[in-house]
Write an enzyme that holds these catalytic residues in place. Structure first.
Site, PDB file in Angstrom:
ATOM      1  N   LYS A  36      -3.316  10.540  -9.410  1.00 13.96           N
ATOM      2  CA  LYS A  36      -4.750  10.386  -9.162  1.00 13.96           C
ATOM      3  C   LYS A  36      -5.233   9.084  -9.776  1.00 13.96           C
ATOM      4  O   LYS A  36      -4.925   8.784 -10.934  1.00 13.96           O
ATOM      5  CB  LYS A  36      -5.531  11.559  -9.792  1.00 13.96           C
ATOM      6  CG  LYS A  36      -7.005  11.552  -9.465  1.00 13.96           C
ATOM      7  CD  LYS A  36      -7.250  12.239  -8.146  1.00 13.96           C
ATOM      8  CE  LYS A  36      -8.698  12.145  -7.712  1.00 13.96           C
ATOM      9  NZ  LYS A  36      -9.096  10.808  -7.245  1.00 13.96           N
TER      10      LYS A  36
ATOM     11  N   LYS B 133      -5.555   9.740 -19.605  1.00 14.33           N
ATOM     12  CA  LYS B 133      -6.931  10.244 -19.492  1.00 14.33           C
ATOM     13  C   LYS B 133      -6.953  11.666 -18.941  1.00 14.33           C
ATOM     14  O   LYS B 133      -7.663  12.537 -19.455  1.00 14.33           O
ATOM     15  CB  LYS B 133      -7.742   9.316 -18.588  1.00 14.33           C
ATOM     16  CG  LYS B 133      -9.225   9.666 -18.495  1.00 14.33           C
ATOM     17  CD  LYS B 133      -9.958   8.748 -17.529  1.00 14.33           C
ATOM     18  CE  LYS B 133      -9.939   7.314 -17.985  1.00 14.33           C
ATOM     19  NZ  LYS B 133     -10.710   6.433 -17.085  1.00 14.33           N
TER      20      LYS B 133
ATOM     21  N   LYS C 261      -2.833   4.411  -9.552  1.00 14.99           N
ATOM     22  CA  LYS C 261      -3.841   3.366  -9.392  1.00 14.99           C
ATOM     23  C   LYS C 261      -3.459   2.495  -8.208  1.00 14.99           C
ATOM     24  O   LYS C 261      -2.280   2.297  -7.923  1.00 14.99           O
ATOM     25  CB  LYS C 261      -3.938   2.488 -10.648  1.00 14.99           C
ATOM     26  CG  LYS C 261      -5.301   1.838 -10.833  1.00 14.99           C
ATOM     27  CD  LYS C 261      -6.329   2.858 -11.282  1.00 14.99           C
ATOM     28  CE  LYS C 261      -7.674   2.228 -11.578  1.00 14.99           C
ATOM     29  NZ  LYS C 261      -8.640   3.238 -12.047  1.00 14.99           N
TER      30      LYS C 261
ATOM     31  N   THR D 179     -19.484   9.009 -13.588  1.00 18.01           N
ATOM     32  CA  THR D 179     -18.911   8.178 -14.651  1.00 18.01           C
ATOM     33  C   THR D 179     -20.005   7.671 -15.589  1.00 18.01           C
ATOM     34  O   THR D 179     -19.877   7.762 -16.816  1.00 18.01           O
ATOM     35  CB  THR D 179     -18.123   7.000 -14.058  1.00 18.01           C
ATOM     36  OG1 THR D 179     -17.129   7.499 -13.161  1.00 18.01           O
ATOM     37  CG2 THR D 179     -17.446   6.206 -15.156  1.00 18.01           C
TER      38      THR D 179
ATOM     39  N   ASN E  65     -22.477   0.883 -10.606  1.00 17.87           N
ATOM     40  CA  ASN E  65     -22.568   2.341 -10.592  1.00 17.87           C
ATOM     41  C   ASN E  65     -22.533   2.940 -11.988  1.00 17.87           C
ATOM     42  O   ASN E  65     -23.232   3.907 -12.284  1.00 17.87           O
ATOM     43  CB  ASN E  65     -21.413   2.935  -9.772  1.00 17.87           C
ATOM     44  CG  ASN E  65     -21.761   3.061  -8.297  1.00 17.87           C
ATOM     45  OD1 ASN E  65     -22.898   2.809  -7.906  1.00 17.87           O
ATOM     46  ND2 ASN E  65     -20.794   3.416  -7.494  1.00 17.87           N
TER      47      ASN E  65
ATOM     48  N   SER F  96     -14.114  14.047  -9.545  1.00 17.16           N
ATOM     49  CA  SER F  96     -13.157  13.919  -8.448  1.00 17.16           C
ATOM     50  C   SER F  96     -12.296  15.170  -8.333  1.00 17.16           C
ATOM     51  O   SER F  96     -11.976  15.620  -7.230  1.00 17.16           O
ATOM     52  CB  SER F  96     -12.253  12.702  -8.665  1.00 17.16           C
ATOM     53  OG  SER F  96     -12.896  11.512  -8.279  1.00 17.16           O
TER      54      SER F  96
END
Length: 459
Positions: A80, A104, A116, A201, A252, A392
Site C-alpha cells: 500500500k 507506518k 510506493k 492526512t 491538501n 485509505s
C-alpha cells in the site's frame, strides 16, 4: 532524506537485542542469526518495478517518462502506498518511501505492507489529456503487480482523486470481471471513494499535535512533571499558553491542518504564517485561514503573492520569501511540503520547539539529531501523517463490502486508531531518552519482527 531504512532498522534492532522480553525464544547464536536476517529482510524491498511510459503529447512529440512501483514488504498484508508525480522522483527516493510505508502501517496496526509509486514529471507542465494518458499508461505498464489484494496505490504529491479515478477505470478495463473498487484508494466519493479521505492526512497531522499538548498532557501532567526528560520539559513549557504556528505547504495536508488549528476549541493557538512554492504569508495576529483556503480553491491551489491578490482575497498579511516560514519565531512548525526541508545548513536557524512532520522525511537525519539533542519535540511523519493510509484502509474495506460510512464515523474511527498508537508510544517517549521517531521505529520493527518470526521467515 531522513535516515534510510537500513539505518532505521539496524538502530531499532540494536535497541531491542538485549531486551529478553522481545522474542524470548531466540537466544545466543540463534538470536544473532535471526537479528541479522531481520536487518536484511526489513531494509531491502521485495520488488522494484521500473518502466518508461511512452506518451504521445498533444504537440505531436513522443516522450518516454520514467515510472516506478516499489513493493517493499507485505508481511502485514497487501502492499500500500501513494503514486507521486514530481520532477524529483527517483528510484532511491521511492524505495525509501515504500519502506517507510511498511513501518507506518506496522506502527498503526493497519493490515497493509509498504509500497510506493512515482512518475518523473511536473504535472503542471502537461495538459489534462496528457495526464490522463500518463495515468492509463501507468496502470497498463504495472497492471500485473497492482490489484485489490496485491498492491493498492493511492494519491501522493502531484496526484489526487482525479488521477485515482482514471487509474481505477483503466484497471477495470484491463481486468474485466475482477474486483476493482479496492484496486485504488483516494478516489472521488462518486467513484467509490471514502468520505473524509482528502482531509484525513491534514486532520491527523493536527490531531497528533493537539493530542500530545492537550489530551495526553491533561491526563498525565503529574507523571510528566516527575520525569527527568528533556522532551517532557518542552511539552510542559507549552502547556496552557497561547501557541503560534507556522505551516510550510498549503496543499491538501497543510491547508486542512491550518483549518483544524483555526477552529480548534481545545488549544489556544493561532496560525501566523503559511507558505507554498511561491511565498510565505505572515500575520502576527493570526491569518484568516478560511479566506486563504477559499482563495486557493479558486486559483489553482496557489496563495496570494501580491498586495492586489491579498486585497482580492480580503486577507491581511505581510508577503515574505517562500523559505522564510522555516525560521520564524514560532512555537510550532508544521512541515507539509517535501523532503529535506530542514537540514545541516538551516537547522541552527529553527526557533520552533515543536515540529510536526506532515510531509514525508522533511527533516534530515543530521538535523533531526541536532534538534532532538536540544529538546525540540519532532512528531515524525510515521506518526503524524498516517491519517491518509488509515482512511485509505477504511475506503478499501468499504469497497469490498460496498457499504459506505458517514464522514463523522470515518473521522471517529481514524482518531480512535491514531489515539491507540499515541497511547502506546507517548509514555515510552516521555519515559526514556529516545526521540519520538526512534520510539515509533522501534515499535514498528518489533511488530514486524514478531510476525516474521511467527511465520517462520527468519531461517
Amino acid at each position: 532524506m531522513a535516515s534510510n531504512t537500513s539505518t532505521i532498522v539496524q538502530e531499532s534492532l540494536n535497541a531491542l537485542f538485549d531486551d529478553q522480553t522481545f522474542l524470548p525464544d531466540l537466544q545466543d547464536e540463534t538470536r544473532n542469526k535471526a537479528f541479522t536476517s531481520l536487518v536484511s529482510i526489513l531494509s531491502t524491498p521485495n520488488h522494484v518495478n521500473k518502466s518508461f511510459l511512452r506518451i504521445a503529447l498533444e504537440n505531436g512529440k513522443v516522450v518516454r517518462i520514467p515510472a516506478f512501483r516499489v513493493q517493499h514488504n507485505d508481511t502485514m498484508g497487501p502492499y500500500k502506498g501513494g503514486i507521486r508525480f514530481h520532477e524529483s522522483v527517483n528510484e532511491d527516493e521511492i524505495i525509501n518511501l515504500a519502506s517507510l510505508m511498511t513501518l507506518k502501517n506496522a506502527l498503526h496496526d493497519v493490515p497493509f505492507g509498504g509500497g510506493k509509486g512515482g512518475v518523473v514529471i511536473n504535472p503542471r507542465e502537461y495538459s489534462m489529456k496528457e495526464l490522463h494518458l500518463i495515468c492509463t499508461k501507468y496502470v497498463q505498464y504495472f497492471s500485473d503487480v497492482i490489484g485489490t489484494d496485491k498492491d493498492i496505490p493511492a494519491p501522493d504529491v502531484g496526484t489526487g482523486a482525479r488521477e485515482m479515478d482514471w487509474m481505477m477505470a483503466e484497471f477495470k478495463s484491463i481486468h474485466p470481471g475482477m474486483r476493482y473498487r479496492g484496486s485504488f484508494t483516494g478516489k472521488s466519493v462518486e467513484n467509490g471513494g471514502s468520505l473524509g479521505r482528502r482531509e484525513a492526512t491534514g486532520k491527523g497531522v493536527y490531531y497528533t499535535f493537539r493530542y500530545m499538548l492537550h489530551d495526553f498532557l491533561k491526563d498525565q501532567r503529574k507523571w510528566l512533571e516527575e520525569r527527568d526528560n528533556i522532551f517532557a520539559k518542552t511539552a510542559l513549557n507549552h502547556a496552557d499558553k497561547s501557541l503560534t504556528i507556522a505551516i510550510q505547504g498549503f496543499g491538501n495536508v497543510g491547508s486542512v491542518a491550518a483549518l483544524e488549528a483555526y477552529h480548534c476549541k481545545y488549544l489556544n493557538n493561532k496560525v501566523i504564517a503559511v507558505s507554498d512554492r511561491h511565498v510565505t504569508l505572515y500575520n502576527s495576529d493570526g491569518l484568516d485561514i478560511p479566506g486563504l483556503v477559499a482563495y486557493t480553491e479558486k486559483n489553482n491551489g496557489d496563495l496570494p503573492t501580491s498586495e492586489d491578490e491579498l486585497a482580492h482575497a480580503d486577507v491581511k498579511a505581510t508577503i515574505m520569501n517562500r523559505d522564510d516560514v522555516l525560521d520564524l519565531d514560532v512555537n510550532v512548525l508544521v512541515l507539509a511540503a517535501l523532503e529535506d526541508q530542514i537540514h545541516k545548513e538551516n537547522m541552527q536557524d529553527i526557533k520552533a520547539r515543536i515540529i510536526v512532520e506532515g510531509a514525508n522525511a522533511p527533516v534530515t537525519a543530521e538535523a533531526d539529531k541536532f534538534l532532538s539533542d536540544n529538546g525540540v519535540i519532532i512528531i515524525p511523519d510515521i506518526l503524524a501523517n498516517a491519517g491518509g493510509v488509515i482512511v485509505s484502509y477504511f475506503e478499501w474495506l468499504q469497497g469490498r463490502d460496498t457499504q459506505f460510512l458517514s464522514e463523522d464515523e470515518i473521522f471517529k474511527r481514524q482518531f480512535a486508531k491514531m489515539k491507540h498508537t499515541f497511547d502506546t508510544v507517548l509514555p515510552q517517549f516521555f519515559g526514556d531518552p529516545f526521540p519520538l521517531r526512534q520510539n515509533c521505529f522501534i515499535y514498528a520493527v518489533m511488530k514486524l519482527s514478531t510476525i516474521l518470526y511467527r511465520q517462520g521467515k527468519l531461517y
